[in-house]
Enzyme design. Structure first.
Site, PDB file in Angstrom:
ATOM      1  N   ARG A 171       0.847  -1.206   0.000  1.00 36.76           N
ATOM      2  CA  ARG A 171       0.000   0.000   0.000  1.00 36.76           C
ATOM      3  C   ARG A 171       0.882   1.255   0.000  1.00 36.76           C
ATOM      4  O   ARG A 171       0.597   2.240  -0.643  1.00 36.76           O
ATOM      5  CB  ARG A 171      -0.923   0.048   1.231  1.00 36.76           C
ATOM      6  CG  ARG A 171      -1.807  -1.158   1.484  1.00 36.76           C
ATOM      7  CD  ARG A 171      -3.050  -1.151   0.614  1.00 36.76           C
ATOM      8  NE  ARG A 171      -2.775  -1.458  -0.768  1.00 36.76           N
ATOM      9  CZ  ARG A 171      -2.475  -2.675  -1.242  1.00 36.76           C
ATOM     10  NH1 ARG A 171      -2.400  -3.711  -0.458  1.00 36.76           N
ATOM     11  NH2 ARG A 171      -2.233  -2.857  -2.531  1.00 36.76           N
ATOM     12  N   HIS A 228      -8.013   7.097  11.404  1.00 39.61           N
ATOM     13  CA  HIS A 228      -7.688   5.668  11.232  1.00 39.61           C
ATOM     14  C   HIS A 228      -6.190   5.432  11.039  1.00 39.61           C
ATOM     15  O   HIS A 228      -5.790   4.381  10.548  1.00 39.61           O
ATOM     16  CB  HIS A 228      -8.476   5.081  10.049  1.00 39.61           C
ATOM     17  CG  HIS A 228      -9.946   4.954  10.320  1.00 39.61           C
ATOM     18  ND1 HIS A 228     -10.885   4.689   9.350  1.00 39.61           N
ATOM     19  CD2 HIS A 228     -10.652   5.051  11.483  1.00 39.61           C
ATOM     20  CE1 HIS A 228     -12.093   4.626   9.900  1.00 39.61           C
ATOM     21  NE2 HIS A 228     -11.979   4.852  11.196  1.00 39.61           N
TER      22      HIS A 228
END
Ligand code: APR
Length: 236
Positions: free
Chosen positions: A60, A112
């Site tokens: 990612r 988050h």
């Protein structure tokens, strides 16, 4: 009668980064980039197979660092809103990418967590993470292998800076929700907190999400967000 707008809270989700080339979460049968959420986005998954989880977040991170991935006009418009609005603008994002800050947003909470950071599970110290992480990396604080984890809030963990977010929601005049499906709590409930304290609530999203906002604007974030910000600044 609506009250004058002095303070704005903006919540963003994966939809705002979709046009920058980062996949959203719920488009692919509960799988995230071909992995089950249980395997790569829970503390239990990390305990079971830390190498898999590190590999997943390394990928990612590599994707985010690809030169083709850049902030799009929606990220830029929110940075402009913060700069030019004659009041307070707090941006709360569920995204772990760094596209908001690269666009220039500063009053920003990553509820988050952040892909480009890692954390020591022992001391809770947070470090910048541009390197490939693996189970064998030594952390800078304890110099032990196995203590570093991605600085990501996984399912079952408490989102970050909730006290600050709650205070802002309860005192804002306008709440904007951009590019989020409203499937994950507590973010899915933010519009309700703001609304019950008298704020106007507006959703800007590709599609309807079943939440009871005062106003819905549908379309791609890169076109509807700049247009909405332009109107807001003109009437400020
Ligand atoms: N413009 C605007 N909205 C868009 C666009 C676009 N170009 N593309 C997609 N969307 C919308 C989708 O219609 C959907 O409603 O963005 C939303 C994305 O929803 P999700 O993929 O569920 O992402 P999000 O709401 O951010 O997920 C919340 O869930 O997996 C966890 O922690 C992760 O932060 C994430 C959280």
């Amino acid at each position: 009668m609506t009250r004058p707008i002095k303070s704005i809270v903006v919540l963003t989700g994966a939809g705002i980064s979709a046009e920058s080339g980062i996949n959203t979460f719920r488009a692919s049968d509960g799988l995230w980039e071909n992995h089950s959420i249980d395997d790569v986005a829970t503390p239990e998954g990390f305990a079971r197979n830390p190498q898999l989880v590190h590999h997943f977040y390394n990928r990612r991170r590599q994707q985010l660092l690809n030169p083709s991935v850049q902030p799009n006009p929606a990220h830029m418009a929110l940075a402009r809103l913060e700069r030019e609005f004659p009041g307070n603008v707090l941006l709360v994002t569920q995204n772990v990418d760094n596209l908001h800050e690269r666009a220039g947003s500063q009053n920003l909470i990553h509820m988050h967590g952040e892909l480009m950071k890692m954390r020591c599970e022992c001391t809770q110290l947070i470090f910048a993470s541009s390197i490939e992480l693996s189970f064998d990396n030594l952390c800078r604080c304890c110099q032990e292998p196995g203590n570093l984890r991605p600085h990501i809030v996984w399912f079952g963990e408490m989102p970050l800076q909730m006290h600050e977010i709650t205070q802002a929601l309860e005192s804002c005049d306008l709440f904007l929700s951009i590019g989020t499906s409203g499937n994950v709590y507590p973010a899915a409930n933010f519009y309700h907190s703001a609304k019950s304290h008298g704020a106007q609530t507006v959703e800007l999203n590709l599609e309807h999400t079943h939440s009871d906002f005062d106003e819905h604007i549908y379309g791609a974030a890169s076109s509807i967000v700049p247009a909405y910000v332009e109107g807001l600044l003109r009437s400020a």
